[in-house]
Scaffold this active site. Structure first.
Site, PDB file in Angstrom:
ATOM      1  N   ASP A 135      41.947  39.806  17.393  1.00  0.00           N
ATOM      2  CA  ASP A 135      42.994  39.133  18.153  1.00  0.00           C
ATOM      3  C   ASP A 135      44.345  39.642  17.685  1.00  0.00           C
ATOM      4  O   ASP A 135      44.623  39.658  16.486  1.00  0.00           O
ATOM      5  CB  ASP A 135      42.930  37.616  17.949  1.00  0.00           C
ATOM      6  CG  ASP A 135      41.713  36.991  18.578  1.00  0.00           C
ATOM      7  OD1 ASP A 135      41.196  37.558  19.568  1.00  0.00           O
ATOM      8  OD2 ASP A 135      41.278  35.935  18.093  1.00  0.00           O
ATOM      9  N   GLU A 178      42.240  36.276  27.999  1.00  0.00           N
ATOM     10  CA  GLU A 178      42.813  36.292  26.650  1.00  0.00           C
ATOM     11  C   GLU A 178      43.472  37.645  26.435  1.00  0.00           C
ATOM     12  O   GLU A 178      42.817  38.605  26.040  1.00  0.00           O
ATOM     13  CB  GLU A 178      41.726  36.075  25.589  1.00  0.00           C
ATOM     14  CG  GLU A 178      41.110  34.699  25.621  1.00  0.00           C
ATOM     15  CD  GLU A 178      40.195  34.443  24.425  1.00  0.00           C
ATOM     16  OE1 GLU A 178      40.089  35.314  23.541  1.00  0.00           O
ATOM     17  OE2 GLU A 178      39.603  33.359  24.387  1.00  0.00           O
ATOM     18  N   HIS A 196      42.816  39.316  22.905  1.00  0.00           N
ATOM     19  CA  HIS A 196      41.491  39.635  22.358  1.00  0.00           C
ATOM     20  C   HIS A 196      41.060  41.021  22.826  1.00  0.00           C
ATOM     21  O   HIS A 196      40.817  41.243  24.009  1.00  0.00           O
ATOM     22  CB  HIS A 196      40.479  38.578  22.806  1.00  0.00           C
ATOM     23  CG  HIS A 196      39.109  38.771  22.227  1.00  0.00           C
ATOM     24  ND1 HIS A 196      38.606  37.983  21.229  1.00  0.00           N
ATOM     25  CD2 HIS A 196      38.145  39.670  22.516  1.00  0.00           C
ATOM     26  CE1 HIS A 196      37.380  38.388  20.922  1.00  0.00           C
ATOM     27  NE2 HIS A 196      37.070  39.412  21.698  1.00  0.00           N
TER      28      HIS A 196
HETATM   29 ZN   LIG Z   1      39.428  36.779  19.841  1.00  0.00          ZN
END
Ligand SMILES: [Zn+2]
Length: 121
Positions: A28, A80, A83
C-alpha cells in the site's frame, strides 16, 4: 471494523489470513502532501490526479494497480488507488494496465493446455 463499520471494512479489508499482502507481492502506498502524511483511506481517495500520475508509472517497474474502479465484482474489493501488486514482468504489467483488466481477468485468459494432468497411481 470499529472505526469504519462493517460494510466498509468488508469492502476494503481482507479477512484475517487472506490478504494479498501476505504473499509479499502487494503493498500500500501513501501520500505526503505539503510535508504531511496522508495515509487514511478517506483522505487518500481525495487525490485522484496524484494517483493517476502514480498509476501511469507502475507498469515500468512491474507493478499493477490491483483493485480497479468498477471491478469490485471480480476482485472482491472496492477501488483502492494505493494498493499495488508486483507481478515481475513490466511487459505483462503494461499489458494488464493498457487493457484495463484485473489480474483475475488476465490469469483467466491464459492458456492452460500445457499443464499435464496428474498421473493416475
Ligand atoms: Zn493493500
Amino acid at each position: 471494523m470499529k472505526k469504519y463499520g462493517e460494510v466498509y471494512t468488508k469492502r476494503t479489508a481482507a479477512t484475517p489470513g487472506f490478504s494479498e499482502h501476505h504473499t509479499g507481492l502487494a503493498l500500500d502506498l501513501y501520500l505526503i502532501i505539503d510535508g504531511k502524511d496522508v495515509d487514511e483511506n478517506e483522505d487518500m481517495i481525495q487525490y485522484p490526479e496524484i494517483w493517476a500520475k502514480i498509476h501511469e508509472k507502475l507498469a515500468r517497474y512491474g507493478f499493477i494497480l490491483r483493485y480497479l474502479e468498477g471491478k469490485e465484482a471480480i476482485t472482491g474489493y472496492g477501488y483502492e488507488p494505493w494498493h499495488i501488486r508486483y507481478i515481475d514482468s513490466p511487459e505483462t504489467a503494461k499489458e494488464i494496465t493498457d487493457k484495463g483488466i484485473t489480474l483475475e481477468e488476465y490469469l483467466n485468459k491464459l492458456p492452460v493446455g500445457n499443464v499435464a494432468p496428474p498421473a493416475d497411481e
